[in-house]
Design a protein around this motif. Sequence first.
Motif, mmCIF file in Angstrom:
data_model
loop_
_atom_site.group_PDB
_atom_site.id
_atom_site.type_symbol
_atom_site.label_atom_id
_atom_site.label_comp_id
_atom_site.label_asym_id
_atom_site.label_seq_id
_atom_site.Cartn_x
_atom_site.Cartn_y
_atom_site.Cartn_z
ATOM 1 N N ASP A 46 0.837 -1.193 0.000
ATOM 2 C CA ASP A 46 0.000 0.000 0.000
ATOM 3 C C ASP A 46 0.878 1.251 0.000
ATOM 4 O O ASP A 46 2.108 1.175 -0.063
ATOM 5 C CB ASP A 46 -0.982 -0.008 1.176
ATOM 6 C CG ASP A 46 -0.297 0.121 2.538
ATOM 7 O OD1 ASP A 46 0.927 0.399 2.601
ATOM 8 O OD2 ASP A 46 -0.994 -0.050 3.555
ATOM 9 N N GLU A 47 0.248 2.415 0.069
ATOM 10 C CA GLU A 47 0.986 3.675 0.000
ATOM 11 C C GLU A 47 1.895 3.894 1.204
ATOM 12 O O GLU A 47 2.802 4.723 1.164
ATOM 13 C CB GLU A 47 0.004 4.847 -0.128
ATOM 14 C CG GLU A 47 -0.733 4.886 -1.461
ATOM 15 C CD GLU A 47 0.217 4.992 -2.647
ATOM 16 O OE1 GLU A 47 1.197 5.756 -2.551
ATOM 17 O OE2 GLU A 47 -0.010 4.306 -3.655
ATOM 18 N N ASN A 48 1.652 3.160 2.283
ATOM 19 C CA ASN A 48 2.492 3.272 3.474
ATOM 20 C C ASN A 48 3.617 2.244 3.493
ATOM 21 O O ASN A 48 4.323 2.109 4.496
ATOM 22 C CB ASN A 48 1.633 3.112 4.732
ATOM 23 C CG ASN A 48 0.599 4.209 4.859
ATOM 24 O OD1 ASN A 48 0.901 5.386 4.645
ATOM 25 N ND2 ASN A 48 -0.632 3.841 5.192
ATOM 26 N N GLY A 49 3.763 1.514 2.393
ATOM 27 C CA GLY A 49 4.824 0.524 2.322
ATOM 28 C C GLY A 49 4.525 -0.761 3.061
ATOM 29 O O GLY A 49 5.436 -1.539 3.351
ATOM 30 N N GLN A 50 3.264 -1.009 3.361
ATOM 31 C CA GLN A 50 2.897 -2.247 4.038
ATOM 32 C C GLN A 50 2.444 -3.291 3.019
ATOM 33 O O GLN A 50 1.758 -2.973 2.047
ATOM 34 C CB GLN A 50 1.767 -1.997 5.039
ATOM 35 C CG GLN A 50 2.139 -1.067 6.174
ATOM 36 C CD GLN A 50 1.049 -1.008 7.225
ATOM 37 O OE1 GLN A 50 0.919 -1.888 8.073
ATOM 38 N NE2 GLN A 50 0.245 0.042 7.180
ATOM 39 N N SER A 51 2.828 -4.519 3.269
ATOM 40 C CA SER A 51 2.441 -5.615 2.391
ATOM 41 C C SER A 51 0.946 -5.876 2.508
ATOM 42 O O SER A 51 0.424 -6.084 3.605
ATOM 43 C CB SER A 51 3.217 -6.880 2.766
ATOM 44 O OG SER A 51 2.604 -8.033 2.228
#
Length: 256
Positions: free
Chosen positions: A170-175
Motif C-alpha cells: 500500500d501507499e504506506n509501504g505495508q504488504s
Amino acid sequence: MAVVALGSALGRLCGELAAAIACHLTRSDHEVGPGAEGATYYHESMPAFEEATRVLKGFGLAAPVPRADKPDEDWYCRHALTMDAEAMPGALASAGIDGDAALQAVLGSFLTLGCGHDRLSSERTPFTPPAAYEAAMRALVRAGYAQSVGSAFRWTDKIGPAMRGIEAWDENGQSLATLREQDRLAQADAAWRSMPETIRRAHFAKRPVPLVPVVEALTMSWRDGAWHPVTRDAPAAPAGQIALARRLIDLAQGHA
C-alpha cells in the motif's frame, strides 16, 4: 527499450531479472529445457505473461516462432529464447541499458510473475525464495532493493514503488498480503470468542475438526464480522472463508 554500447551494472541487474523471467516462462518446455536457448512458451494472452514477453523481446532475448498456418503472425504464437538464461546477465551487462525505464519494466514483470504467479514473497518479513530466484535476489541486494538476512532475504523501501505498481504494497509501504493475513487472524479470533455454543458443539467437538462443515457454518452464519441466524440460501463461500475456517480449526484444536 534501447540498448546502448556501454558496460553497466544496470544491464547486469536487468539481465538477472530477465533470466528469472525467461526460466519461469519456459518452465514447461521439457524438450529443450527451461531457460535454454530455443526453449519455447506461449503467453496464453495473460497480461502478466504478455508483459513479460514484451520485456524479453525488447531486450532481444525472445523471438516469435513462425506458425505454419500464419507465417507472418508475431504475437499470437509461441516465442523462443534467443540465448540461454545463464548468458543473459553478461549479455545485457556488456551491452548496457539505456535509462531507468528498462529497469522498471523488467523489475515490474519479475515481481508480477514471481509474487503473483509463483512463490516469491512480497511481504516485508525475511523469506527464502525458490531456488530459481536466488541469483536475481542477490542482484537486487547489490542494487539496494533487498537485504540479505542470513540465508534469507528481505525487501527494502527502495522496492516500494515497484511493489505498489503490482498492487502488492500500500501507499504506506505495508504488504497487502500481510494486512490481509492480520485481518483474517483478527476475524478468526473474533469469530471464535463470539461463536454461539450451538455452532461450537455441532462443528468443533470432533477431533480432528472437519473442514467442510466449518466452511458451511461460516458461509451460512458469519457475515460482516458477526454471527447471524442461519441463512440456508447463502451463496458460495466468499474469498478467504476457507482460510478463516482453517484458523478457527487451529484455535479449536489448540494450535493457535
